[in-house]
Design a protein around this motif. Structure first.
Motif, PDB file in Angstrom:
ATOM      1  N   ASP A  82       0.912  -1.410   0.058  1.00  9.32           N
ATOM      2  CA  ASP A  82      -0.012  -0.050   0.123  1.00  9.32           C
ATOM      3  C   ASP A  82       0.965   1.300   0.005  1.00  9.32           C
ATOM      4  OD1 ASP A  82      -1.777   1.901   0.296  1.00  9.32           O
ATOM      5  OD2 ASP A  82      -2.475   1.459   2.448  1.00  9.32           O
ATOM      6  N   PHE A  83       1.076   1.817  -1.094  1.00 12.25           N
ATOM      7  CA  PHE A  83       2.038   2.867  -1.391  1.00 12.25           C
ATOM      8  C   PHE A  83       1.506   4.018  -1.123  1.00 12.25           C
ATOM      9  CE2 PHE A  83       3.485  -0.814  -3.634  1.00 12.25           C
ATOM     10  CZ  PHE A  83       4.581  -1.194  -2.854  1.00 12.25           C
ATOM     11  N   GLY A  84       0.313   4.361  -1.071  1.00  8.83           N
ATOM     12  CA  GLY A  84      -0.549   5.684  -0.765  1.00  8.83           C
ATOM     13  C   GLY A  84      -0.221   6.231   0.810  1.00  8.83           C
ATOM     14  N   LYS A  85       0.352   5.395   1.518  1.00  9.42           N
ATOM     15  CA  LYS A  85       0.672   5.888   2.949  1.00  9.42           C
ATOM     16  C   LYS A  85       1.694   6.891   2.768  1.00  9.42           C
ATOM     17  CE  LYS A  85       2.840   1.698   4.234  1.00  9.42           C
ATOM     18  NZ  LYS A  85       2.859   0.293   4.858  1.00  9.42           N
ATOM     19  N   TYR A  86       2.933   6.743   1.790  1.00 13.45           N
ATOM     20  CA  TYR A  86       3.947   7.413   1.882  1.00 13.45           C
ATOM     21  C   TYR A  86       3.548   9.028   1.460  1.00 13.45           C
ATOM     22  CZ  TYR A  86       6.135   3.087   2.330  1.00 13.45           C
ATOM     23  OH  TYR A  86       6.522   1.669   2.796  1.00 13.45           O
ATOM     24  N   GLU A  87       4.099   9.965   2.129  1.00 13.05           N
ATOM     25  CA  GLU A  87       3.713  11.264   1.899  1.00 13.05           C
ATOM     26  C   GLU A  87       4.738  11.859   1.070  1.00 13.05           C
ATOM     27  OE1 GLU A  87       2.854  13.433   5.378  1.00 13.05           O
ATOM     28  OE2 GLU A  87       1.520  11.671   6.146  1.00 13.05           O
ATOM     29  N   PHE A  94       8.719   8.711  -8.060  1.00 16.19           N
ATOM     30  CA  PHE A  94       9.476   7.490  -8.428  1.00 16.19           C
ATOM     31  C   PHE A  94       8.362   6.227  -8.844  1.00 16.19           C
ATOM     32  CE2 PHE A  94      12.098   3.874  -7.008  1.00 16.19           C
ATOM     33  CZ  PHE A  94      12.988   3.885  -7.694  1.00 16.19           C
ATOM     34  N   ILE A  95       7.664   6.108  -7.948  1.00 18.65           N
ATOM     35  CA  ILE A  95       6.621   4.699  -8.118  1.00 18.65           C
ATOM     36  C   ILE A  95       6.124   4.984  -9.635  1.00 18.65           C
ATOM     37  CG2 ILE A  95       4.627   3.643  -7.249  1.00 18.65           C
ATOM     38  CD1 ILE A  95       5.747   4.348  -4.564  1.00 18.65           C
ATOM     39  N   LEU A  96       5.410   6.096  -9.713  1.00 19.00           N
ATOM     40  CA  LEU A  96       4.839   6.308 -10.837  1.00 19.00           C
ATOM     41  C   LEU A  96       5.651   6.100 -12.295  1.00 19.00           C
ATOM     42  CD1 LEU A  96       2.374   9.445 -10.274  1.00 19.00           C
ATOM     43  CD2 LEU A  96       1.637   7.084 -10.615  1.00 19.00           C
ATOM     44  N   GLU A  97       6.810   6.576 -12.066  1.00 21.41           N
ATOM     45  CA  GLU A  97       7.828   6.381 -13.205  1.00 21.41           C
ATOM     46  C   GLU A  97       8.183   5.096 -13.400  1.00 21.41           C
ATOM     47  OE1 GLU A  97       9.617   7.859 -16.537  1.00 21.41           O
ATOM     48  OE2 GLU A  97       8.389   9.088 -15.265  1.00 21.41           O
ATOM     49  N   SER A  98       8.514   4.591 -12.534  1.00 24.55           N
ATOM     50  CA  SER A  98       8.856   2.825 -12.416  1.00 24.55           C
ATOM     51  C   SER A  98       7.585   1.979 -12.922  1.00 24.55           C
ATOM     52  CB  SER A  98       8.953   2.196 -11.078  1.00 24.55           C
ATOM     53  OG  SER A  98      10.093   3.016 -10.450  1.00 24.55           O
ATOM     54  N   ASN A  99       6.358   2.433 -12.625  1.00 26.57           N
ATOM     55  CA  ASN A  99       5.328   1.451 -13.258  1.00 26.57           C
ATOM     56  C   ASN A  99       5.147   1.891 -14.587  1.00 26.57           C
ATOM     57  OD1 ASN A  99       5.000   0.299 -10.806  1.00 26.57           O
ATOM     58  ND2 ASN A  99       3.165   1.700 -10.176  1.00 26.57           N
ATOM     59  N   LYS A 100       5.501   2.732 -15.178  1.00 24.32           N
ATOM     60  CA  LYS A 100       5.612   2.914 -16.601  1.00 24.32           C
ATOM     61  C   LYS A 100       6.358   2.010 -17.728  1.00 24.32           C
ATOM     62  CE  LYS A 100       4.766   8.011 -16.523  1.00 24.32           C
ATOM     63  NZ  LYS A 100       5.435   9.335 -16.818  1.00 24.32           N
ATOM     64  N   GLY A 101       7.258   1.302 -16.804  1.00 19.03           N
ATOM     65  CA  GLY A 101       8.190   0.395 -17.701  1.00 19.03           C
ATOM     66  C   GLY A 101       7.527  -1.104 -17.101  1.00 19.03           C
ATOM     67  N   GLN A 103      10.321  -3.303 -15.949  1.00 17.01           N
ATOM     68  CA  GLN A 103      11.334  -3.989 -15.110  1.00 17.01           C
ATOM     69  C   GLN A 103      11.191  -4.060 -13.577  1.00 17.01           C
ATOM     70  OE1 GLN A 103      14.089  -5.581 -16.377  1.00 17.01           O
ATOM     71  NE2 GLN A 103      14.705  -5.965 -13.997  1.00 17.01           N
ATOM     72  N   ILE A 104      10.560  -2.554 -13.011  1.00 16.99           N
ATOM     73  CA  ILE A 104      10.202  -2.613 -11.816  1.00 16.99           C
ATOM     74  C   ILE A 104       8.855  -2.026 -11.572  1.00 16.99           C
ATOM     75  CG2 ILE A 104      11.051  -1.567  -9.441  1.00 16.99           C
ATOM     76  CD1 ILE A 104      13.253  -3.324 -10.581  1.00 16.99           C
ATOM     77  N   ASN A 105       8.125  -2.825 -10.693  1.00 12.77           N
ATOM     78  CA  ASN A 105       6.707  -2.318 -10.587  1.00 12.77           C
ATOM     79  C   ASN A 105       6.418  -2.236  -9.121  1.00 12.77           C
ATOM     80  OD1 ASN A 105       6.409  -4.074 -13.545  1.00 12.77           O
ATOM     81  ND2 ASN A 105       5.726  -1.784 -13.507  1.00 12.77           N
ATOM     82  N   PHE A 106       5.343  -1.261  -8.954  1.00  7.62           N
ATOM     83  CA  PHE A 106       4.961  -1.115  -7.437  1.00  7.62           C
ATOM     84  C   PHE A 106       3.460  -1.487  -7.672  1.00  7.62           C
ATOM     85  CE2 PHE A 106       8.774   0.998  -7.271  1.00  7.62           C
ATOM     86  CZ  PHE A 106       9.309   0.934  -6.100  1.00  7.62           C
ATOM     87  N   VAL A 107       2.908  -2.594  -7.053  1.00  5.03           N
ATOM     88  CA  VAL A 107       1.427  -3.063  -7.223  1.00  5.03           C
ATOM     89  C   VAL A 107       0.803  -3.456  -5.819  1.00  5.03           C
ATOM     90  CG1 VAL A 107       2.130  -4.058  -9.413  1.00  5.03           C
ATOM     91  CG2 VAL A 107       2.027  -5.399  -7.407  1.00  5.03           C
ATOM     92  N   GLY A 108      -0.658  -3.281  -6.190  1.00  2.00           N
ATOM     93  CA  GLY A 108      -1.120  -3.306  -4.864  1.00  2.00           C
ATOM     94  C   GLY A 108      -1.625  -4.539  -4.188  1.00  2.00           C
ATOM     95  N   ASN A 109      -1.522  -5.632  -5.077  1.00  2.00           N
ATOM     96  CA  ASN A 109      -1.800  -7.069  -4.724  1.00  2.00           C
ATOM     97  C   ASN A 109      -1.009  -8.146  -5.446  1.00  2.00           C
ATOM     98  OD1 ASN A 109      -3.179  -7.941  -7.216  1.00  2.00           O
ATOM     99  ND2 ASN A 109      -4.546  -6.401  -6.446  1.00  2.00           N
ATOM    100  N   LEU A 110      -0.833  -9.393  -5.028  1.00  2.00           N
ATOM    101  CA  LEU A 110      -0.045 -10.345  -5.749  1.00  2.00           C
ATOM    102  C   LEU A 110      -0.484 -10.811  -7.073  1.00  2.00           C
ATOM    103  CD1 LEU A 110       1.971 -12.594  -5.537  1.00  2.00           C
ATOM    104  CD2 LEU A 110       0.049 -14.166  -4.698  1.00  2.00           C
TER     105      LEU A 110
END
Length: 115
Positions: A82-87, A94-101, A103-110
């Motif tokens: 849950d990355f919404g908790k980070y202010e 960084f998370i938004l940019e990573s998720n455009k590719g 290689q590295i993704n930040f996701v909400g569930n398995l």
């Protein structure tokens, strides 16, 4: 620590299952990614809780150094949490940019991590 193997679209994915912090340092990440690489895994799915909280403080450059290891070995990484908790705006960017590719993704569930 348990490694569960998933096969999705002919891709071998390792899921780390643990209640403990698995990656505290760049060396921990290098050991993990190296082991997974030599076992033939294409991707790792790990929970946010398995990463040291320092990973999410971009000022110390730990995240960049760890993620570089995954890029060097060409092992994709999905971090589930849950990355919404980070202010921090820079972390959110960084998370938004990573998720455009891919290689590295930040996701909400398995499920999203395995895709």
């Amino acid at each position: 620590m348990e490694i569960r193997t998933h096969i999705t679209n002919e891709e071998k994915i390792a899921e780390v299952v643990s209640e403990e912090i698995i990656i505290n340092s760049v060396e921990d990440a290098l050991d993990l990614v190296g082991n997974l690489y030599y076992q033939g895994f294409d991707k790792l799915v790990i929970s946010e809780k398995n990463l040291t909280p320092d990973f999410f403080d971009l000022k110390n450059k730990l995240a960049g150094e760890i993620l570089q290891k995954f890029s060097n070995y060409r092992v994709r990484l999905a971090i589930v949490g849950d990355f919404g908790k980070y202010e921090s705006k820079s972390l959110r960017d960084f998370i938004l940019e990573s998720n455009k590719g891919r290689q590295i993704n930040f996701v909400g569930n398995l499920t999203d991590g395995l895709s």
